[in-house]
Design a protein around this motif. Structure first.
Motif, PDB file in Angstrom:
ATOM      1  N   THR A 117       0.836  -1.207   0.000  1.00 46.27           N
ATOM      2  CA  THR A 117       0.000   0.000   0.000  1.00 46.27           C
ATOM      3  C   THR A 117       0.866   1.250   0.000  1.00 46.27           C
ATOM      4  N   GLN A 118       1.905   1.241   0.833  1.00 42.96           N
ATOM      5  CA  GLN A 118       2.797   2.390   0.921  1.00 42.96           C
ATOM      6  C   GLN A 118       3.495   2.658  -0.414  1.00 42.96           C
ATOM      7  N   LEU A 119       3.867   1.596  -1.124  1.00 43.89           N
ATOM      8  CA  LEU A 119       4.680   1.741  -2.335  1.00 43.89           C
ATOM      9  C   LEU A 119       3.879   1.527  -3.618  1.00 43.89           C
ATOM     10  N   HIS A 120       2.561   1.566  -3.499  1.00 43.21           N
ATOM     11  CA  HIS A 120       1.701   1.339  -4.665  1.00 43.21           C
ATOM     12  C   HIS A 120       2.014   2.321  -5.793  1.00 43.21           C
ATOM     13  N   SER A 121       2.213   3.589  -5.446  1.00 42.14           N
ATOM     14  CA  SER A 121       2.463   4.603  -6.474  1.00 42.14           C
ATOM     15  C   SER A 121       3.793   4.396  -7.191  1.00 42.14           C
ATOM     16  N   GLU A 122       4.682   3.620  -6.583  1.00 39.62           N
ATOM     17  CA  GLU A 122       5.982   3.355  -7.200  1.00 39.62           C
ATOM     18  C   GLU A 122       6.014   2.011  -7.927  1.00 39.62           C
ATOM     19  N   HIS A 123       4.856   1.367  -8.018  1.00 42.87           N
ATOM     20  CA  HIS A 123       4.710   0.097  -8.762  1.00 42.87           C
ATOM     21  C   HIS A 123       5.649  -0.984  -8.230  1.00 42.87           C
ATOM     22  N   ILE A 124       5.829  -1.002  -6.921  1.00 41.64           N
ATOM     23  CA  ILE A 124       6.649  -2.026  -6.271  1.00 41.64           C
ATOM     24  C   ILE A 124       5.733  -2.984  -5.528  1.00 41.64           C
ATOM     25  N   VAL A 125       5.924  -4.264  -5.740  1.00 40.92           N
ATOM     26  CA  VAL A 125       5.075  -5.273  -5.105  1.00 40.92           C
ATOM     27  C   VAL A 125       5.948  -6.275  -4.359  1.00 40.92           C
ATOM     28  N   VAL A 126       5.664  -6.480  -3.097  1.00 39.37           N
ATOM     29  CA  VAL A 126       6.373  -7.469  -2.279  1.00 39.37           C
ATOM     30  C   VAL A 126       5.549  -8.743  -2.228  1.00 39.37           C
ATOM     31  N   ARG A 127       6.195  -9.844  -2.532  1.00 38.71           N
ATOM     32  CA  ARG A 127       5.506 -11.141  -2.489  1.00 38.71           C
ATOM     33  C   ARG A 127       6.092 -12.065  -1.419  1.00 38.71           C
ATOM     34  N   SER A 128       7.314 -11.772  -0.973  1.00 41.87           N
ATOM     35  CA  SER A 128       7.966 -12.586   0.049  1.00 41.87           C
ATOM     36  C   SER A 128       8.884 -11.695   0.868  1.00 41.87           C
ATOM     37  N   LEU A 129       8.679 -11.668   2.182  1.00 41.39           N
ATOM     38  CA  LEU A 129       9.530 -10.831   3.028  1.00 41.39           C
ATOM     39  C   LEU A 129      10.958 -11.350   3.059  1.00 41.39           C
ATOM     40  N   GLU A 130      11.117 -12.657   2.950  1.00 44.26           N
ATOM     41  CA  GLU A 130      12.465 -13.227   2.965  1.00 44.26           C
ATOM     42  C   GLU A 130      13.227 -12.905   1.682  1.00 44.26           C
ATOM     43  N   GLU A 131      12.551 -13.004   0.554  1.00 41.18           N
ATOM     44  CA  GLU A 131      13.230 -12.894  -0.733  1.00 41.18           C
ATOM     45  C   GLU A 131      13.279 -11.463  -1.276  1.00 41.18           C
ATOM     46  N   ASP A 132      12.353 -10.613  -0.857  1.00 39.12           N
ATOM     47  CA  ASP A 132      12.237  -9.291  -1.487  1.00 39.12           C
ATOM     48  C   ASP A 132      12.858  -8.148  -0.691  1.00 39.12           C
ATOM     49  N   MET A 133      13.271  -8.385   0.550  1.00 37.58           N
ATOM     50  CA  MET A 133      13.730  -7.280   1.388  1.00 37.58           C
ATOM     51  C   MET A 133      15.239  -7.257   1.605  1.00 37.58           C
ATOM     52  N   PHE A 134      15.935  -8.317   1.208  1.00 39.41           N
ATOM     53  CA  PHE A 134      17.321  -8.497   1.652  1.00 39.41           C
ATOM     54  C   PHE A 134      18.311  -7.500   1.064  1.00 39.41           C
ATOM     55  N   ASP A 135      18.047  -7.010  -0.159  1.00 43.63           N
ATOM     56  CA  ASP A 135      19.065  -6.214  -0.849  1.00 43.63           C
ATOM     57  C   ASP A 135      18.969  -4.718  -0.593  1.00 43.63           C
ATOM     58  N   GLY A 136      17.995  -4.306   0.202  1.00 42.86           N
ATOM     59  CA  GLY A 136      17.889  -2.897   0.567  1.00 42.86           C
ATOM     60  C   GLY A 136      17.088  -2.048  -0.394  1.00 42.86           C
ATOM     61  N   LEU A 137      16.721  -2.579  -1.567  1.00 42.73           N
ATOM     62  CA  LEU A 137      16.006  -1.781  -2.562  1.00 42.73           C
ATOM     63  C   LEU A 137      14.629  -1.348  -2.056  1.00 42.73           C
ATOM     64  N   ILE A 138      13.825  -2.319  -1.634  1.00 44.76           N
ATOM     65  CA  ILE A 138      12.482  -1.984  -1.153  1.00 44.76           C
ATOM     66  C   ILE A 138      12.556  -1.259   0.185  1.00 44.76           C
ATOM     67  N   LEU A 139      13.467  -1.676   1.054  1.00 45.14           N
ATOM     68  CA  LEU A 139      13.635  -0.965   2.328  1.00 45.14           C
ATOM     69  C   LEU A 139      13.985   0.503   2.095  1.00 45.14           C
ATOM     70  N   HIS A 140      14.786   0.770   1.076  1.00 44.63           N
ATOM     71  CA  HIS A 140      15.159   2.144   0.727  1.00 44.63           C
ATOM     72  C   HIS A 140      13.917   2.960   0.372  1.00 44.63           C
ATOM     73  N   HIS A 141      13.114   2.428  -0.537  1.00 46.98           N
ATOM     74  CA  HIS A 141      11.893   3.125  -0.951  1.00 46.98           C
ATOM     75  C   HIS A 141      10.912   3.261   0.215  1.00 46.98           C
ATOM     76  N   LEU A 142      10.759   2.191   0.992  1.00 48.45           N
ATOM     77  CA  LEU A 142       9.797   2.204   2.095  1.00 48.45           C
ATOM     78  C   LEU A 142      10.189   3.223   3.155  1.00 48.45           C
ATOM     79  N   PHE A 143      11.445   3.207   3.575  1.00 46.57           N
ATOM     80  CA  PHE A 143      11.858   4.127   4.631  1.00 46.57           C
ATOM     81  C   PHE A 143      11.764   5.581   4.174  1.00 46.57           C
TER      82      PHE A 143
END
Length: 331
Positions: free
Chosen positions: A56-82
């Motif tokens: 929901t937070q990143l909807h406008s950036e067309h980013i979709v998380v499907r797995s917390l283990e696989e999608d958060m590790f590299d810092g990309l989504i965490l960067h956008h989210l924070f």
């Protein structure tokens, strides 16, 4: 190329979870989430709520998380989210293709997040190492902390516990021990926001909402008249935080330097910054008795906007006159 497609291209191959009986060198330790905990419906529900929140937070950036283990590790989504949550710019590489650059990016983002969360080093339950190695427990601890800091009203499932198994290779053989870790608080009725008068107003007396809005708009326009400003639509004109900040400044005697907020916000992040600042000022003055998410104001949620404005109305209008509000039940 859309951000979601680019993100999928940047993913490293999935790594299989090492089996519990993996051979260990002497003195080496391995920590695992027990199979029982992995199958726990409450853990699955927590992951679902967090993923829906991030999406929901990143909807406008067309980013979709499907797995917390696989999608958060590299810092990309965490960067956008924070950056979205904190409404600030974190100087980190936008595109990190190698493991080394991904790790550097993650380190920068986590350093900024830890500073914002104001957690002491000994209390931090995550690290660059654990997040980068796709440690689900560490990732969950981080996301829960971010949610509690930036959206305390997010309905996380209560009392989520997990069992961790630590296996160590010693001279006398393998030794294992179990430890239970708490991911979310044990909630009580006192922890849940109680329904306020606006819940009842919108549910039981929707016909009175217009009268309440009219009274508050009149009050706001009286206070903003000296600035040459006026409000016609309460639902939309407060979403960028500008008029709200100017109103608070007028009523509470604050001088807000133009460097502290965006007078003409041009993006959702700048709007969020303004609204977050306004809510912090109201909290400092003890005016907010109900948790309000700045995202709701930016998204033009009428009930949340009314709650904020009524806190000012009540202090500066109703204290002067008990008959100033057309809806007596709001007293």
């Amino acid at each position: 190329m859309e951000a979601e497609t680019l993100y999928n291209l940047l993913q490293l191959p999935k790594e299989a979870t090492p089996p519990a009986d993996e051979e260990l060198l002497q003195g080496q330790k391995k920590k695992y989430l027990s199979p029982t905990s992995r199958a726990d419906p409450k853990l699955a529900e927590l992951q679902k709520v967090l993923m829906e929140w991030i999406n929901t937070q990143l909807h406008s950036e067309h980013i979709v998380v499907r797995s917390l283990e696989e999608d958060m590790f590299d810092g990309l989504i965490l960067h956008h989210l924070f950056q979205k949550l904190a409404a600030l710019k974190v100087e980190a590489e936008e595109i990190a293709l190698t493991a080394a650059s991904q790790r550097r990016k993650l380190e920068v983002v986590l350093e900024a997040a830890n500073q914002s969360l104001q957690v002491e080093e000994l209390q931090v339950k995550w690290s660059v190492e654990t997040i980068f190695n796709k440690d689900l427990l560490a990732t969950l601890h981080l996301l829960v902390a971010l949610a509690k800091r930036f959206q305390p009203d997010l309905p996380l499932p209560s009392n989520v516990q997990v069992e961790m198994v630590t296996t160590e290779s010693t001279r006398s053989g393998l030794k294992s021990k179990k430890l239970v870790e708490q991911l979310t608080d044990c909630s009580t009725d006192k922890d849940q926001p109680s329904k306020d008068v606006f819940d009842e107003l919108f549910k039981l007396a929707p016909e009175k909402v217009s009268a309440v809005k009219e009274a508050i708009v009149n009050f706001v326009n009286q206070k903003l008249d000296r600035l040459g400003l006026s409000v016609q639509n309460l639902d939309t004109q407060f979403s960028d935080g500008v008029i709200l900040l100017l109103l608070i400044g007028q009523l509470e005697g604050f001088f807000l330097h133009l460097k502290e907020f965006y007078l003409t916000p041009s993006s959702p992040a700048e709007m969020l910054h303004n609204v977050t600042l306004a809510l912090e000022l109201l909290k400092d003055e003890g005016l907010l008795s109900y948790p309000i998410s700045p995202e709701d104001i930016v998204n033009k949620d009428a009930k949340s906007t009314l709650r904020v404005l009524y806190s000012l109305f009540y202090k500066h209008k109703l204290k002067e006159s008990t008959d100033g509000m057309p809806c007596g039940s709001l007293n």
